[in-house]
Design a protein around this motif. Structure first.
Motif, short mmCIF file in Angstrom:
data_model
loop_
_atom_site.label_atom_id
_atom_site.label_comp_id
_atom_site.label_asym_id
_atom_site.label_seq_id
_atom_site.Cartn_x
_atom_site.Cartn_y
_atom_site.Cartn_z
N GLN A 267 0.79 -1.24 0.00
CA GLN A 267 0.00 0.00 0.00
C GLN A 267 0.82 1.29 0.00
O GLN A 267 0.26 2.37 0.08
N GLU B 268 -5.31 1.90 0.44
CA GLU B 268 -5.66 0.84 1.38
C GLU B 268 -5.36 -0.56 0.84
O GLU B 268 -5.71 -1.55 1.44
N ASN B 269 -4.76 -0.57 -0.35
CA ASN B 269 -4.41 -1.88 -0.92
C ASN B 269 -3.20 -1.66 -1.83
O ASN B 269 -2.66 -0.55 -1.89
N ASP C 247 -7.30 -0.72 -4.35
CA ASP C 247 -8.43 -0.36 -3.48
C ASP C 247 -9.52 0.38 -4.26
O ASP C 247 -10.38 1.03 -3.66
#
Ligand SMILES: [Mg+2]
Lengths: 440, 384
Positions: free
Chosen positions: A164, A198-199, A218
């Motif tokens: 991330q 977030e990813n 994300d």
């Protein structure tokens, strides 16, 4: 007229070119319809009377001629009575293999700046290579595979990672070892962290300003600014044991920064994006099959267009107002972003046998682009020739696995076409100025 | 004079039923020996796998990269990898029979079943907030219950390679199958024995397990939570029993007509059940219609090992020891009078067949018409 001549169908053609260096008289001349590119090229060279011949390609109605004149006339329902206008352009020859630089692990991203080659790898390290194959600068490992890299200035770059993160690295050009220098690579300073995704951060792209973009798994596209992004805290560490210790050893000098905007609207992982010619606009692509247009001032979604397959990469052919998108459907599609959303794809480029994972525009020819694929090949296309790619570049090293894949490509005039993937070899192919002997 | 052919309803052509997977476009390379179980995470980025080598792996779907792995053999042997010279041998204690992601993406937990143990793991690929959520979803105060719940011993944290092991739950028998309840708080395990303790339901938020049945009804092949009702489907060798867990009663028994069930799957709508058998039969049950199969086909040359509905598209598949995966179009209608439309689409082959073992498991990508299959010889393939 001899009886033999009567049997050979002929057609009147007018040769034109936009290049004044190669201009010939525009009087129509009668030639056999059996001719193809090679024969046509010989005629033009004959008319030019130059010492060294130049190989040419021919365009009819904006499309590259890939058949004989006869086949073209039949396929397009034309008559041999009318005059055919053939525009000719100097051919580009297949870029030839120049060098391969071995990496420790899979190559995920490539960014070129003049003679410097920046790569990101699954081993977690970004490397700056000079053209002799020496690693001059590296990033420090942040304990996560890297997915993408992008130059910001001559001596700073961004990395994007599986965990991330986006990181800015900088170094002093004066510290960079010379070719003959025995000293090892400079480790760049960890300047700043950009937090907000977030990813996995799949890709990052820099533009002409301090603004840069990030594609997140994300479903968000991040809009960031090297100078204007607001300061924020670093995310709390949650990993345990040894790894925590290792992580805290490398901390950004200038702390962490937040995005200017997070563009939300995609319904699947964002895989790539590009700035529009007007840099207050960007286009993103996603595994959700859509191409989205964003206003970067407001973060508003301006337009969304759905395609048939998950999209993996995008390039903006600004001169022609076209977006080229590579897909998991094994093809490249070209879209006019100005056209209304109801209008369907104008052109599809077919030929790859697996996912199209990366695209790069030719630095010289606005009609040319190159693509890499999970079929482990690089293809060079002229969008005026929709019947197939101009060239297919294979790997110079023998593939060890049937499942070798290419992930990354960049192309500039000083280095050439640079590609990388699971065979861990950074391959450089360079365009050669052609001679007619090697054509056809 | 009616041509009998004209009375048979015409099936649509496969080409009209795109998209469906047609070719193998990637392989996930790393496992040794049989790969017994696969599961794609709901968001479509990660694939989990496990098998005879005792290694749980998580792969990046688009690239085929193994991003995390953990050896249960090292875990069971207490970290020492020095005695690990005999890599190809199988160690019964660490054979992984099933892996399954929690359907709740807010609490990313991978359930792994090996031997008599259920491992609840959060691999180090999720952001800190999600890892924290996952930790909070599992009680750290384990209660006395049908199974023994244990924390990860401190000495073994390095084996986890950065993952969080929430709990290790020990059952009485070797766990063969797993099923998550849709909210991600319950996971059911089953063992192929005839015992009232062959099916166990584990509750994460309580850190406790319970055995829902008081008597044995035959050797359990697989269990599956129903996607919409408080039901548990339990497959024995010949029957599928549907229990209402809330009311503690038997709702329905499916009369399958097969000799030995290998796997079942419930349609995302909850109204249909797919069943595969070792005697090569594939059965489709319309639960509203009958407790007998709406359709039974026998297309595979060897035992069917796994059957699977696509979670979002009208597709399903069967995987077999003949080395092939067969892909079908399977459309269901809201109209109660309309029967499901089933059309065979494609045979995807061929996996290596080793010692009569072909494809052991298959699973779909959550959004795309992409399929993953695994089997003998460490093979995992992706079809698109
Ligand atoms: Mg399955």
């Amino acid at each position: 007229m001899s009886s033999q001549d009567e049997q050979v169908a002929q057609v009147q053609v007018r040769f034109t070119t936009r290049d004044p260096d190669y201009a010939v008289a525009d009087t129509p001349i009668l030639i056999p319809t059996t001719l193809r590119r090679y024969g046509l090229s010989q005629i033009v060279n004959h008319l030019l009377e130059k010492e060294t011949p130049t190989p040419f390609d021919f365009l009819v109605n904006g499309k590259i001629l890939t058949t004989s004149l006869d086949e073209y006339i039949v396929q397009n329902g034309l008559s041999t009575e009318s005059v055919l206008t053939l525009e000719y352009i100097p051919s580009t020859l297949p870029p030839s293999f120049l060098a391969a630089f071995p990496h420790e692990d899979w190559i995920s991203g490539i960014s070129l700046k003049d003679d410097s080659i920046l790569t990101s790898s699954y081993d977690g390290i970004a490397r700056v290579w000079n053209k002799s194959g020496k690693v001059c600068v590296t990033s420090a490992s942040l304990d996560s595979s890297l997915k993408s890299v992008a130059w910001t200035t001559d001596s700073s770059f961004l990395t994007a990672s599986l965990n991330q993160g986006i990181s800015l690295w900088s170094y002093s050009s004066a510290d960079v070892p010379m070719d003959d220098d025995e000293s090892s690579a400079v480790v760049a300073d960890y300047d700043c962290a950009f937090v907000g995704h977030e990813n996995v951060v799949e890709r990052i792209r820099t533009g002409s300003s301090t603004l840069f973009l990030s594609a997140g798994a994300d479903k968000m596209m991040g809009v960031w600014d090297l100078e204007r992004s607001p300061a924020t805290g670093l995310p709390t560490q949650t990993v345990t044991g040894k790894r925590r210790k290792k992580n805290t050893e490398v901390l950004p000098k200038n702390g962490a920064k937040a995005p200017l905007l997070m563009c939300t609207g995609h319904n699947g992982p964002v895989t790539d994006m590009v700035f529009a010619t007007d840099t207050s606009v960007a286009y993103s692509v996603s595994q959700d099959h859509t191409i989205k247009t964003w206003d970067l001032i407001t973060g508003q979604l301006v337009n969304s267009r759905i395609t048939r397959a998950p999209l993996l990469c995008i390039q903006n052919i600004g001169d022609l107002n076209l977006l080229a998108c590579g897909s998991a459907g094994r093809h490249i599609t070209l879209h006019d972003p100005r056209a209304s959303a109801e209008q369907t794809t104008s052109i599809t480029l077919n030929g790859h046998k697996n996912f199209v994972s990366g695209l790069a525009c030719s630095p010289e020819n606005p009609y040319m682009l190159a693509s890499v694929s999970h079929d482990n090949t690089t293809k060079v296309w002229d969008i005026r020739a929709t019947s197939g790619s101009l060239y297919t570049l294979s790997r110079n090293v023998q593939s060890k696995s049937t499942w070798d894949k290419l992930f990354a490509i960049d192309w500039n005039s000083s280095t050439g076409i640079v590609t990388g993937g699971t065979d861990k070899q950074l391959q450089i192919n360079q365009s050669t100025k052609g001679d007619i002997a090697s054509s056809e | 004079n009616i041509d009998p052919e004209s009375l048979i309803p015409k099936l649509p052509l496969p080409s009209e039923l795109r998209p469906f997977p047609t070719r193998c476009t990637n392989a996930f390379v790393g496992h040794k020996g049989r790969v017994r179980s696969l599961d794609a995470h709901r968001e479509g980025l990660w694939l989990a796998s496990g098998g005879d080598d005792g290694v749980v792996r998580v792969w990046e779907i688009l690239t085929g990269r193994c991003v995390w792995s953990m050896s249960l053999r090292n875990f069971n042997n207490g970290e020492t990898s020095e005695n690990d010279d005999d890599e190809d041998s199988t160690d019964e204690q660490s054979i992984i029979h099933a892996v399954a992601w929690s359907p709740n993406t807010a609490t990313p937990i991978l359930a792994v079943a090996a031997d008599t143990k259920l491992y609840l793991i959060t691999p180090p690929i999720f952001n800190p907030e999600l890892v924290e959520n996952a930790k909070n979803a599992v009680s750290q105060d384990f209660s006395e219950s049908a199974c023994v719940w244990k924390h990860c011993p401190k000495s073994l944290t390095t084996v986890l390679s950065g993952a969080v092991l929430h709990a290790v739950v020990t059952t009485q028998f070797t766990i063969k199958a797993l099923s998550w309840h849709r909210r991600g708080d319950y996971v059911a395990t089953s063992s192929s024995v005839s015992s009232n303790r062959a099916v166990i339901i584990h509750q994460l938020s309580r850190g406790a397990s319970q055995s829902p049945f008081s008597k044995a009804r035959g050797s359990i092949q697989q269990v599956s939570f129903h996607p919409t009702q408080p039901y548990l489907l339990v497959a024995t060798q010949r029957y599928v029993r549907i229990y209402n867990l809330a009311k503690q009663e038997l709702v329905k028994t499916l009369i399958t007509g097969v000799k030995w069930i290998s796997s079942i799957d419930v349609h995302p709508s909850g109204d249909h059940v797919l069943l595969g058998s070792y005697d090569r039969r594939l059965c489709w049950f319309d639960l509203d219609l009958s407790n007998k199969p709406y359709k039974t086909v026998r297309y595979h040359d060897r035992a069917i090992r796994d059957v699977s509905y696509h979670p979002t598209l009208p597709l399903f598949c069967s995987a077999s020891d003949d080395g092939n995966v067969q892909v079908f179009h399977g459309r269901v209608y809201n109209d109660l009078m309309a029967n499901p439309l089933i059309v065979p689409l494609k045979i995807l082959g061929k996996h290596k067949v080793v010692n009569s073992v072909g494809v052991l498991d298959a699973c779909w990508h959550p959004q795309e018409a992409w399929l993953f299959s695994c089997g003998a010889n460490g093979e995992i393939r992706m079809w698109t």
